[in-house]
Design a protein around this motif. Structure first.
Motif, PDB file in Angstrom:
ATOM      1  N   GLY A 158       0.528  -1.006   0.120  1.00 42.18           N
ATOM      2  CA  GLY A 158       0.111   0.071   0.389  1.00 42.18           C
ATOM      3  C   GLY A 158       0.946   1.387   0.141  1.00 42.18           C
ATOM      4  O   GLY A 158       2.216   1.221   0.316  1.00 42.18           O
ATOM      5  N   GLU A 159       0.131   2.196  -0.013  1.00 39.50           N
ATOM      6  CA  GLU A 159       0.957   3.714   0.280  1.00 39.50           C
ATOM      7  C   GLU A 159       0.117   4.059   1.463  1.00 39.50           C
ATOM      8  O   GLU A 159      -0.552   4.243   1.570  1.00 39.50           O
ATOM      9  N   SER A 160       1.036   5.121   1.795  1.00 42.83           N
ATOM     10  CA  SER A 160       0.926   6.394   3.131  1.00 42.83           C
ATOM     11  C   SER A 160       1.315   7.900   2.964  1.00 42.83           C
ATOM     12  O   SER A 160       2.596   7.874   2.547  1.00 42.83           O
ATOM     13  N   ARG A 161       0.648   8.560   2.830  1.00 43.90           N
ATOM     14  CA  ARG A 161       1.671  10.282   3.608  1.00 43.90           C
ATOM     15  C   ARG A 161       1.308  10.460   4.666  1.00 43.90           C
ATOM     16  O   ARG A 161       0.496  10.485   5.037  1.00 43.90           O
ATOM     17  N   TYR A 162       2.253  11.051   4.821  1.00 44.57           N
ATOM     18  CA  TYR A 162       2.249  11.751   6.516  1.00 44.57           C
ATOM     19  C   TYR A 162       2.627  12.907   6.162  1.00 44.57           C
ATOM     20  O   TYR A 162       3.844  13.839   5.648  1.00 44.57           O
ATOM     21  N   ARG A 163       1.864  14.004   7.140  1.00 42.11           N
ATOM     22  CA  ARG A 163       2.863  15.116   7.389  1.00 42.11           C
ATOM     23  C   ARG A 163       3.733  15.222   8.374  1.00 42.11           C
ATOM     24  O   ARG A 163       4.338  14.681   9.224  1.00 42.11           O
ATOM     25  N   TRP A 164       4.786  16.766   7.738  1.00 36.81           N
ATOM     26  CA  TRP A 164       6.073  16.315   8.368  1.00 36.81           C
ATOM     27  C   TRP A 164       5.471  17.140  10.268  1.00 36.81           C
ATOM     28  O   TRP A 164       5.992  16.672  10.944  1.00 36.81           O
ATOM     29  N   SER A 165       4.476  17.203  10.532  1.00 37.54           N
ATOM     30  CA  SER A 165       4.096  17.499  12.059  1.00 37.54           C
ATOM     31  C   SER A 165       3.993  16.392  12.789  1.00 37.54           C
ATOM     32  O   SER A 165       3.770  16.883  13.827  1.00 37.54           O
ATOM     33  N   VAL A 166       3.756  15.806  12.115  1.00 37.52           N
ATOM     34  CA  VAL A 166       2.874  14.347  13.120  1.00 37.52           C
ATOM     35  C   VAL A 166       4.184  13.461  13.796  1.00 37.52           C
ATOM     36  O   VAL A 166       4.675  12.883  14.269  1.00 37.52           O
ATOM     37  N   PHE A 167       5.408  14.006  12.814  1.00 37.06           N
ATOM     38  CA  PHE A 167       6.394  13.604  13.348  1.00 37.06           C
ATOM     39  C   PHE A 167       7.445  14.123  14.888  1.00 37.06           C
ATOM     40  O   PHE A 167       7.594  15.130  14.926  1.00 37.06           O
ATOM     41  N   ARG A 168       7.731  13.093  15.221  1.00 32.98           N
ATOM     42  CA  ARG A 168       7.971  13.755  16.702  1.00 32.98           C
ATOM     43  C   ARG A 168       9.675  13.853  17.116  1.00 32.98           C
ATOM     44  O   ARG A 168      10.493  14.981  17.846  1.00 32.98           O
TER      45      ARG A 168
END
Length: 130
Positions: free
Chosen positions: A75-85
């Motif tokens: 599959g595929e996923s998109r993540y916004r930079w703000s979710v990473f700590r």
């Protein structure tokens, strides 16, 4: 809870033991997050790499200005930079931390030469803005 333990130790075993406990308990509390991030998660990722077929299949990782795009055979996923700590590097993976013990694993072989630098820059910008 720690205060109750210290009071019981103070009355039962005396002030020297209570002082030793007062020093030891906070150190143990600080050790747990460190152990999770620096010991347990890297061990878990080595096991994951060895057992999970997803990491043997091709991956596509795109570092984009607004986030990260990850695609593999499942599959595929998109993540916004703000979710990473945070970011944790292992020999075969880059782990983008979502929280304590929760992360997005990126195989190093799927990253281009400049991707690691770009990821770090995006994480710094997201941390500063948010």
């Amino acid at each position: 809870f720690a205060l109750v333990v210290l009071l019981v130790v103070l009355f039962k075993d005396g002030p020297v033991v209570a002082l030793a406990m007062a020093i030891t308990l906070p150190l143990l509390a600080l050790l747990v997050p460190f152990a999770l991030k620096r010991v347990l998660i890297p061990v878990q990722t080595r096991i994951l790499l060895a057992r999970d077929a997803r990491f043997r299949n091709p991956w596509q990782v795109a570092v984009e200005p607004d986030g990260l795009f990850v695609e593999n055979a499942f599959g595929e996923s998109r993540y916004r930079w703000s979710v990473f700590r945070d970011r944790l590097d292992t020999p075969n993976l880059v782990l983008l931390m979502l929280g304590t013990g929760s992360y997005v694993p990126l195989p190093r072989r799927a990253l281009s030469a400049g991707d690691a630098t770009d990821i770090e820059a995006h994480l710094r910008v997201a941390a500063a803005s948010g």
